[in-house]
Scaffold this motif. Structure first.
Motif, PDB file in Angstrom:
ATOM      1  N   ALA A  21       0.827  -1.208   0.000  1.00 18.74           N
ATOM      2  CA  ALA A  21       0.000   0.000   0.000  1.00 18.74           C
ATOM      3  C   ALA A  21       0.861   1.258   0.000  1.00 18.74           C
ATOM      4  O   ALA A  21       0.574   2.228  -0.716  1.00 18.74           O
ATOM      5  CB  ALA A  21      -0.941  -0.004   1.215  1.00 18.74           C
ATOM      6  N   ILE A  22       1.942   1.245   0.806  1.00 20.38           N
ATOM      7  CA  ILE A  22       2.844   2.401   0.830  1.00 20.38           C
ATOM      8  C   ILE A  22       3.485   2.602  -0.543  1.00 20.38           C
ATOM      9  O   ILE A  22       3.575   3.732  -1.048  1.00 20.38           O
ATOM     10  CB  ILE A  22       3.919   2.208   1.907  1.00 20.38           C
ATOM     11  N   GLY A  23       3.941   1.511  -1.169  1.00 21.42           N
ATOM     12  CA  GLY A  23       4.564   1.625  -2.483  1.00 21.42           C
ATOM     13  C   GLY A  23       3.607   2.157  -3.535  1.00 21.42           C
ATOM     14  O   GLY A  23       3.967   3.037  -4.340  1.00 21.42           O
ATOM     15  N   ILE A  24       2.371   1.653  -3.518  1.00 22.50           N
ATOM     16  CA  ILE A  24       1.389   2.112  -4.509  1.00 22.50           C
ATOM     17  C   ILE A  24       1.055   3.584  -4.304  1.00 22.50           C
ATOM     18  O   ILE A  24       1.021   4.377  -5.255  1.00 22.50           O
ATOM     19  CB  ILE A  24       0.117   1.240  -4.425  1.00 22.50           C
ATOM     20  N   CYS A  25       0.836   3.957  -3.044  1.00 23.05           N
ATOM     21  CA  CYS A  25       0.506   5.365  -2.760  1.00 23.05           C
ATOM     22  C   CYS A  25       1.678   6.290  -3.107  1.00 23.05           C
ATOM     23  O   CYS A  25       1.485   7.376  -3.676  1.00 23.05           O
ATOM     24  CB  CYS A  25       0.125   5.520  -1.288  1.00 23.05           C
ATOM     25  N   ALA A  26       2.901   5.863  -2.754  1.00 21.19           N
ATOM     26  CA  ALA A  26       4.064   6.695  -3.055  1.00 21.19           C
ATOM     27  C   ALA A  26       4.269   6.829  -4.558  1.00 21.19           C
ATOM     28  O   ALA A  26       4.554   7.927  -5.072  1.00 21.19           O
ATOM     29  CB  ALA A  26       5.313   6.105  -2.403  1.00 21.19           C
ATOM     30  N   ALA A  27       4.129   5.705  -5.275  1.00 20.08           N
ATOM     31  CA  ALA A  27       4.304   5.765  -6.729  1.00 20.08           C
ATOM     32  C   ALA A  27       3.234   6.646  -7.379  1.00 20.08           C
ATOM     33  O   ALA A  27       3.525   7.470  -8.260  1.00 20.08           O
ATOM     34  CB  ALA A  27       4.267   4.356  -7.314  1.00 20.08           C
ATOM     35  N   ALA A  28       1.979   6.489  -6.932  1.00 22.19           N
ATOM     36  CA  ALA A  28       0.905   7.289  -7.511  1.00 22.19           C
ATOM     37  C   ALA A  28       1.097   8.771  -7.193  1.00 22.19           C
ATOM     38  O   ALA A  28       0.944   9.637  -8.075  1.00 22.19           O
ATOM     39  CB  ALA A  28      -0.447   6.806  -6.974  1.00 22.19           C
ATOM     40  N   GLY A  29       1.465   9.092  -5.950  1.00 18.70           N
ATOM     41  CA  GLY A  29       1.682  10.495  -5.602  1.00 18.70           C
ATOM     42  C   GLY A  29       2.848  11.102  -6.354  1.00 18.70           C
ATOM     43  O   GLY A  29       2.766  12.241  -6.844  1.00 18.70           O
ATOM     44  N   SER A  30       3.963  10.356  -6.440  1.00 22.97           N
ATOM     45  CA  SER A  30       5.125  10.868  -7.168  1.00 22.97           C
ATOM     46  C   SER A  30       4.801  11.068  -8.645  1.00 22.97           C
ATOM     47  O   SER A  30       5.205  12.064  -9.262  1.00 22.97           O
ATOM     48  CB  SER A  30       6.300   9.895  -7.026  1.00 22.97           C
ATOM     49  N   TYR A  31       4.044  10.126  -9.209  1.00 19.26           N
ATOM     50  CA  TYR A  31       3.683  10.246 -10.626  1.00 19.26           C
ATOM     51  C   TYR A  31       2.825  11.487 -10.874  1.00 19.26           C
ATOM     52  O   TYR A  31       3.078  12.257 -11.812  1.00 19.26           O
ATOM     53  CB  TYR A  31       2.937   8.995 -11.070  1.00 19.26           C
TER      54      TYR A  31
END
Length: 442
Positions: A21-31
């Protein structure tokens, strides 16, 4: 037993889900953040290309979108020379960057800024595009910060989530600890393992095995005490009969003193046997008599009346100093034994001329019986051991078997009462307290 729950598997599943969940949220926010920054930058490049296409030079701030619609520092410096080296076009006349002879990328110093320059040199003309180095660095820094921002925001949230996961996993161990701590000392059933994690089941099983061995040893000890006490009653009774016969035949009284001493010894032995049998009954796992409301004030009066002759024979002032109305739920016989042992113990250790005071105090929820004496008290080091069987605090020459307080504590535990001893403050003596929950008068 239901399927065992594994701490390792549970922790792995929860932590894997949390990290995903952290990875998905971080990737989506960074994108999203990087796409927004890149979109603004690339939109400006499209604008500049549109402005610079054609033969007529256009100032960077006079396009159709009007002045101030972009960040001027993001503009390119466009310079075009013909084959003879004459400057045909320059987007920013105030900024002059030297013409480069060969095609390719270069880093050039300028007035106030460093520039990244690309030169395309052909036979007919030379086109040179320059961009400020700090703009490129700002873009890289902004992209890095925007990529890190979601992670920085998610770290505290992930720590909170991780704490919740650990609490959820450890809750089963907490429930196991509460179950073990709240067990009745006389309980025979093993510690349940239905909701115990799989990694802890061997540990709980070892505890159950140890408890089973301990119960077997305690049962063996209880049976030995009970059997020994029963076996001693018969010869003691026979000795008492023989003493009575000798006393009847001793018409001239030559053996009266010796018979009296022997009879006293048999009486003490008989009393000890009775205490051993009583202690064995308290240790037995059999159910106790049904509790009922007991008037503690009347109980104190009755027990004091029974022991008044003993107090008078020892020249001790025994009396009741306070008698509040208090009713508690318990077994009358057990409470009589507790109070009798406390008062008798105080009479044995109080010197002649002393006093033993009994007080019944009632509070909102509790009732307390206190027995205060003027004896020597108990050394502080011995207070923790006074309830042990056969332990006798100093002075060792006082009468007693060392079982009275042990019996009193066993009876108190069976009636859910709290029994404690403490030295008197401001003077010699001991205070014995029995605390019980009050109940409504029937």
């Amino acid at each position: 037993m239901r399927g065992a729950i594994s701490i390792r598997r549970t922790a792995f599943i929860w932590l894997a889900g949390l990290m995903a969940a952290i990875g998905i949220c971080a990737a989506a926010g960074s994108y999203l953040l990087a796409r927004r920054e890149a979109a603004d930058f690339l939109d400006n490049q499209l604008r500049q290309v549109a402005l610079y296409v054609g033969d007529t030079p256009s100032a960077p701030g006079t396009g159709p979108d009007g002045p101030g619609a972009h960040d001027p520092e993001d503009d390119f410096i466009v310079q075009v020379w013909d084959a003879s080296g004459e400057l045909l076009r320059q987007s920013h006349p105030a900024i002059t960057i030297p013409r480069q002879a060969a095609s390719g990328f270069r880093d050039l110093p300028g007035v106030g800024y460093d520039w990244r320059v690309y030169t395309l040199a052909t036979a007919k003309r030379t086109v040179q595009i320059s961009q400020r180095m700090d703009v490129r660095q700002e873009l890289a820094t902004s992209a890095a910060l925007q990529a890190a921002l979601p992670i920085v925001v998610l770290i505290p949230l992930s720590l909170l989530m991780l704490g919740w996961i650990i609490d959820r996993i450890m809750a089963r161990l907490d429930r196991l600890a509460v179950t073990v701590a709240s067990r009745n000392p006389t309980a025979d059933d093993p510690v349940p393992i239905d909701d115990v994690p799989g990694e802890v089941i061997p540990f709980v099983s070892a505890i159950n095995q140890s408890l089973a061995r301990l119960r077997a040893l305690l049962e063996q000890q209880r049976r030995f005490i009970s059997d020994a006490a029963h076996e001693l009653r018969t010869p003691l009774s026979a000795l008492q009969i023989q003493i009575d016969n000798l006393r009847h035949n001793d018409r001239d009284g030559r053996f009266a003193q010796r018979l009296t001493e022997i009879e006293a010894g048999i009486g003490r032995a008989t009393g000890l046997v009775g205490k051993l049998l009583r202690l064995a009954r308290y240790d037995a796992p059999s159910s106790s008599p049904s509790p009922q409301p007991v008037d503690l004030a009347q109980l104190a009066v009755d027990v004091v009346a029974q022991l008044t002759p003993l107090a008078e024979s020892r020249s001790i002032d025994l009396g009741i100093t306070r008698r509040d109305e208090a009713v508690a739920h318990g077994v009358p016989g057990d409470l009589e034994i507790i109070l009798g042992n406390l008062i008798e113990n105080a009479l044995h250790y109080t010197p002649p001329g002393g006093s033993v005071d009994v007080a019944v105090e009632a509070a909102r929820q509790e009732a307390r019986i206190e027995v205060r004496d003027t004896g020597p008290g108990i050394p502080q080091d011995d207070l923790a051991r006074v309830f042990e069987r056969f332990f006798r605090a100093r002075p060792q020459d006082a009468e007693g078997s060392g079982l009275g307080l042990a019996i009193a504590r066993a009876a108190a535990q069976r009636n859910n009462a709290l029994l404690s001893l403490a030295n008197r403050e401001g003077g010699s003596g001991l205070v014995a307290s029995l605390v019980m929950q009050r109940s409504a008068r029937p």
